[in-house]
Scaffold this motif. Structure first.
Motif, PDB file in Angstrom:
ATOM      1  N   ASN A 240       2.585 -12.392   6.509  1.00  0.00           N
ATOM      2  CA  ASN A 240       3.302 -11.397   7.165  1.00  0.00           C
ATOM      3  C   ASN A 240       3.702 -10.301   6.840  1.00  0.00           C
ATOM      4  O   ASN A 240       3.306  -9.092   7.641  1.00  0.00           O
ATOM      5  CB  ASN A 240       3.747 -12.750   8.409  1.00  0.00           C
TER       6      ASN A 240
ATOM      7  N   THR B  73       1.884  -3.280  -2.441  1.00  0.00           N
ATOM      8  CA  THR B  73       3.192  -2.184  -2.071  1.00  0.00           C
ATOM      9  C   THR B  73       3.631  -1.834  -3.016  1.00  0.00           C
ATOM     10  O   THR B  73       3.880  -0.118  -1.972  1.00  0.00           O
ATOM     11  CB  THR B  73       4.307  -3.491  -1.520  1.00  0.00           C
TER      12      THR B  73
ATOM     13  N   GLU C  12      -6.100   3.616   4.130  1.00  0.00           N
ATOM     14  CA  GLU C  12      -5.707   5.372   3.749  1.00  0.00           C
ATOM     15  C   GLU C  12      -6.659   5.193   2.388  1.00  0.00           C
ATOM     16  O   GLU C  12      -6.447   5.413   1.276  1.00  0.00           O
ATOM     17  CB  GLU C  12      -4.722   4.526   3.203  1.00  0.00           C
TER      18      GLU C  12
ATOM     19  N   SER D 189       1.638  -7.551   6.807  1.00  0.00           N
ATOM     20  CA  SER D 189       0.817  -7.238   8.235  1.00  0.00           C
ATOM     21  C   SER D 189       1.872  -5.192   8.569  1.00  0.00           C
ATOM     22  O   SER D 189       1.722  -4.888   9.218  1.00  0.00           O
ATOM     23  CB  SER D 189       0.983  -7.859   8.710  1.00  0.00           C
ATOM     24  N   SER D 190       3.026  -6.020   8.041  1.00  0.00           N
ATOM     25  CA  SER D 190       4.325  -4.992   8.435  1.00  0.00           C
ATOM     26  C   SER D 190       4.054  -3.228   7.444  1.00  0.00           C
ATOM     27  O   SER D 190       4.650  -2.571   7.947  1.00  0.00           O
ATOM     28  CB  SER D 190       5.310  -4.523   8.413  1.00  0.00           C
ATOM     29  N   ILE D 191       2.793  -3.569   6.516  1.00  0.00           N
ATOM     30  CA  ILE D 191       2.860  -2.489   5.126  1.00  0.00           C
ATOM     31  C   ILE D 191       1.523  -1.565   4.837  1.00  0.00           C
ATOM     32  O   ILE D 191       1.023  -0.798   4.892  1.00  0.00           O
ATOM     33  CB  ILE D 191       3.342  -3.180   3.894  1.00  0.00           C
ATOM     34  N   LEU D 192       0.573  -3.110   5.249  1.00  0.00           N
ATOM     35  CA  LEU D 192      -0.889  -2.672   5.278  1.00  0.00           C
ATOM     36  C   LEU D 192      -1.299  -2.510   6.355  1.00  0.00           C
ATOM     37  O   LEU D 192      -1.766  -3.756   6.892  1.00  0.00           O
ATOM     38  CB  LEU D 192      -1.302  -3.709   4.401  1.00  0.00           C
ATOM     39  N   THR D 193      -1.030  -1.558   6.882  1.00  0.00           N
ATOM     40  CA  THR D 193      -0.807  -1.353   8.227  1.00  0.00           C
ATOM     41  C   THR D 193      -3.186  -0.637   9.006  1.00  0.00           C
ATOM     42  O   THR D 193      -2.618  -0.554  10.355  1.00  0.00           O
ATOM     43  CB  THR D 193       0.429  -0.902   9.094  1.00  0.00           C
ATOM     44  N   ARG D 194      -3.235   0.367   8.302  1.00  0.00           N
ATOM     45  CA  ARG D 194      -4.190   1.217   8.470  1.00  0.00           C
ATOM     46  C   ARG D 194      -4.630   1.576   6.865  1.00  0.00           C
ATOM     47  O   ARG D 194      -4.477   1.313   6.107  1.00  0.00           O
ATOM     48  CB  ARG D 194      -3.594   2.625   9.155  1.00  0.00           C
TER      49      ARG D 194
ATOM     50  N   GLY E 166      -7.787  -1.391   4.176  1.00  0.00           N
ATOM     51  CA  GLY E 166      -6.507  -1.506   5.290  1.00  0.00           C
ATOM     52  C   GLY E 166      -6.487  -3.269   5.341  1.00  0.00           C
ATOM     53  O   GLY E 166      -5.594  -3.271   6.421  1.00  0.00           O
TER      54      GLY E 166
END
Length: 601
Positions: A257, A204, A267, A260-265, A244
Motif C-alpha cells: 500500500n 523508494t 520510469e 503504491s503511492s510512490i511507484l505510480t508509473r 511501474g
C-alpha cells in the motif's frame, strides 16, 4: 509523549538548549542525582543502603555499590515476572528495552519509564539540528535512512520488551518529526520482514534519488549490508522502476500500500540510468553515482564499526562520513558537535541531562585495558579495602573531574532505576565543550581474546589488523569485515581470525598468495603485547591462524544473529566470537587458511 509543539521548540531553540546543557553540566548532574534519589530512595533496592534520616545524596557514593547487569538481573526478572516496579524505582515501568546481545552473547532487559524514554527521544532531534547547522543543504531534500524493526516480546508481567529503535520508530515524535524528512514510508520501516523492508526502502530511495541529500543507517554494518543487498537486487529493482509494478514477492499489505503511492508509473529512463551505473564492474563511488545530491553518509563508525570505514569510503566516493552520536541500551552518552570531523578523530560531547555519569579510571596505556576492578556487589569503598585486591582500585570520578587524555569506563545512574551501573564502554576524554567532557569511544569492556594469561582487547585486535591490511592495499585487496575467536579445542590454543576479502574493482575473491597472507598473520602477532609474545615464544600459545571466507559469509553471520533476536538496525558485528554456532557459520564460508611462522618469536 512529546508532540509537534515540543519538536518545534527543540528545532527553534536547539542550539541554545545545547549551550545551556553543556555550560551548566556539573549543576545539571547534581540536580539529576538529587532528583533520582528523592524519587527512588524508598524503593526496595535503594532503601537497603541508607539508614533513616541519612542524607542520601551525600552518602550515595559511599553506600550504593557499583554493579553489573548480573547483579541487578534478579530484580529485573522479578519485575518482568509480575512483581511491582517499586522494587527498583518509584515510577511505573512502561516497557523494557532489549540490548542486541551481539556484544556479550545474550540480550539484557533494561527497564524504562515513560519519562526516561521520552527524554531519550530528544537526542535524535538535537543530532539532526547540529548536522543541519554544520552541513549546508540538508534541509533542502530528504534523508535516505535505512531503518528496521524487530517483533516485540511480552514478558509474564504483560510489559513489552523491544529494541530501543523499534519502540522509537513507533512513537509520534518520530512520525511527526524525523520521519517526515525520510524517503522511506513509515510502513516500510515498521515491516517485520527485513528483506521486504530493505527492498522497499531501497526502491523508494532509488525512485527519489534526486531528492536524497543524506544517506545512512544506525550503524555502519547495516549500511554495508544494504549496499550488498543493492548488488544482489539492482536488476530486479530496475525492472520495477521500468515497468511501474512492484515485485510479487513483496507480500506485506502495508508495504504494498505504501509503495503504491510512490511507484505510480513506469520510469524507463530512470531505470536505464541506474542500470548503467550498477553495471560498472567497479562500484567505487557508487553512492555518489546513484545519489548525486548526497552531502553526507550518516552512520556510527566508531568502536567495532570502524572496520567498515574503508569500505564506506570506497563506496562513498569522497562523501563525508558522519558518526552522529554515542550511547547504549542503558543510556545516551553524547552527540558529535563537529560532524565533519574525520571518522577516526570523532569526539562526542556528553549530554548531562541523560543520566548521572561517573567514570571509573582504567589504564591510560593507549590500549584501553582496564584494571582488574572487583566491584561487583560491593561499594567502591569496600572494594578498595579488599585484602584480595592486588592492584590499587581507583575510585570513580564525576563528570567535572575527568582528565583529558585519560581512559574511563562509564557508570550510569538513570531515572529508570539503574544505580551506579557499569555499562561496559571504555571512553577516552579528548577535551571539553564548555563544561561538558568530550570523549572518543575506545572499546567494549571485557571483549577479549585469551588463551592463558594473555588479554587481547578489541582495540588491540583492531590496531593489529589495521597494520596487517596495509600489506593488501597495494594489491587492490580490501578487507571488508573481520572477526575472531580463541580456539582452545587444541593444546596449545591459538587465536583464529576470520577475514572477508574482495578486490577493489569487483566482488571477486582475490588470489590468495600464501606468503603474503602469512606475512599478515605475522604482523598481527607482532602488534600484540609482551604477555602474548612471551606465551607464544614459550609454546603456551600456538601460531595465529587466519581463515579467509568467501564474499557474503559475514552477511550470513548477521542473519544468524538477527534470527536469534538482534535487530538489523542495531547489529554490531562481534569482534570476538563467543558462539560456537557463529564460528561454524564462518567456517562453512572458508576458502583458505594460513598460519604465522611457528618460530617467529
Amino acid at each position: 509523549m512529546a508532540g509537534e509543539k515540543e519538536i518545534k521548540e527543540i528545532y527553534d531553540n536547539g542550539m541554545k538548549i545545547l549551550e545551556e546543557l553543556t555550560s551548566n553540566a556539573y549543576e545539571i548532574q547534581e540536580q539529576m542525582l538529587e532528583e533520582i534519589l528523592i524519587r527512588n530512595a524508598g524503593t526496595e533496592y535503594l532503601s537497603r543502603f541508607f539508614v533513616h534520616g541519612q542524607n542520601h545524596k551525600q552518602n550515595f557514593k559511599a553506600n550504593v555499590p557499583i554493579v553489573t547487569y548480573e547483579d541487578i538481573k534478579p530484580y529485573i526478572d522479578r519485575i518482568a515476572n509480575g512483581e511491582t516496579s517499586s522494587i527498583l524505582f518509584a515510577d511505573p515501568i512502561t516497557q523494557f528495552i532489549q540490548s542486541t546481545g551481539t556484544s556479550e552473547g545474550k540480550p539484557k532487559l533494561i527497564p524504562m519509564t515513560a519519562e526516561s524514554f521520552e527524554k531519550r527521544m530528544v537526542k535524535p532531534l538535537l543530532v539532526d539540528l547540529v548536522m543541519k547547522k554544520c552541513i549546508s543543504g540538508l534541509d533542502q531534500g530528504k534523508s535516505f535512512y535505512l531503518f528496521f524493526v524487530k517483533p516485540e516480546m511480552e514478558t509474564p508481567s504483560g510489559l513489552m520488551a523491544s529494541l530501543y529503535t523499534t519502540s522509537y520508530f513507533k512513537t509520534q515524535i518520530f512520525k511527526n518529526g524525523l520521519a517526515k524528512f525520510c524517503t522511506s514510508p513509515i510502513d516500510t520501516i515498521l515491516c517485520l520482514d527485513n528483506k521486504q523492508s530493505m527492498y522497499c526502502q531501497l526502491l523508494t530511495g532509488l525512485l527519489l534519488r534526486d531528492e536524497v541529500v543524506r544517506i545512512g543507517s544506525s550503524f555502519a554494518s547495516v549500511l554495508a549490508r544494504s549496499i550488498k543487498f543493492l548488488e544482489d537486487y539492482w536488476k530486479e529493482l530496475c525492472s520495477n522502476i521500468r515497468t511501474g509494478f512492484l515485485s510479487d514477492w513483496i507480500a506485506d499489505p502495508a508495504c504494498r500500500n505504501a509503495m503504491s503511492s510512490i511507484l505510480t508509473r513506469p520510469e524507463p529512463e530512470l531505470a536505464d540510468l541506474i542500470q548503467q551505473i550498477c553495471e560498472d564492474k567497479s562500484w567505487e563511488g557508487i553512492i555518489k553515482e546513484v545519489w548525486p545530491e548526497v552531502k553526507c553518509i550518516s552512520s556510527i563508525v566508531t568502536g567495532s564499526m570502524s572496520q567498515y570505514i574503508p569500505l564506506l569510503e570506497f563506496y562513498g566516493g569522497g562523501i563525508p562520513l558522519v558518526s552522529p552520536n554515542c550511547g547504549s541500551s542503558e543510556a545516551c552518552f553524547g552527540i558529535n558537535l563537529e560532524p565533519l570531523s574525520k571518522p577516526f578523530d570523532v569526539s562526542y560531547t556528553i549530554l548531562p541531562n541523560m543520566a548521572y555519569f561517573e567514570f571509573l579510571p582504567v589504564n591510560n596505556d593507549g590500549g584501553g585495558k582496564s584494571r582488574e576492578f572487583k566491584l561487583r556487589g560491593a561499594s567502591a569503598t569496600e572494594s578498595s579495602e579488599s585484602t584480595n585486591e592486588t592492584t590499587t582500585v581507583n575510585k570513580p570520578v564525576d563528570l567535572a573531574n575527568v582528565k583529558i587524555g585519560r581512559y574511563y569506563e562509564v557508570v550510569v545512574t538513570t531515572l529508570a532505576g539503574l544505580y551506579r551501573y557499569r555499562v561496559g564502554d571504555v571512553l577516552k576524554v579528548t577535551g571539553f565543550y564548555n563544561k561538558s567532557p568530550q570523549f572518543q569511544f575506545v572499546e567494549r569492556q571485557n571483549v577479549v581474546l585469551s588463551i592463558d594469561l594473555d588479554k587481547t582487547t578489541e582495540v588491540d585486535l583492531s590496531k593489529a589488523i589495521t597494520k596487517a591490511k596495509l600489506v593488501l592495499e597495494p594489491l587492490g585487496i580490501m578487507l571488508t569485515t573481520y572477526s575472531s575467536y580463541a580456539d582452545t579445542s587444541l593444546t596449545p590454543g591459538r587465536y583464529v581470525l576470520f577475514w572477508e576479502l574482495k578486490m577493489k574493482g569487483s566482488n571477486d575473491l582475490p588470489k590468495l598468495d600464501a606468503k603474503i597472507m602469512e606475512e599478515c598473520c605475522g604482523i598481527v602477532e607482532e602488534s600484540f603485547d609482551f604477555t602474548y609474545k612471551s606465551l607464544r615464544k614459550g609454546g603456551v600459545i600456538s601460531a595465529l591462524e587466519l581463515r579467509v571466507v568467501k564474499h557474503g559469509t559475514f552477511d550470513e553471520l548477521m542473519d544468524f544473529y538477527v534470527s536469534k533476536g538482534a535487530s538489523i538496525s542495531q547489529y554490531k558485528p562481534p569482534s570476538c566470537l563467543k558462539s560456537e554456532e557463529a564460528v561454524k557459520i564462518l567456517n562453512l564460508g572458508m576458502v583458505g587458511t594460513f598460519f604465522s611462522p611457528k618460530t617467529m618469536f
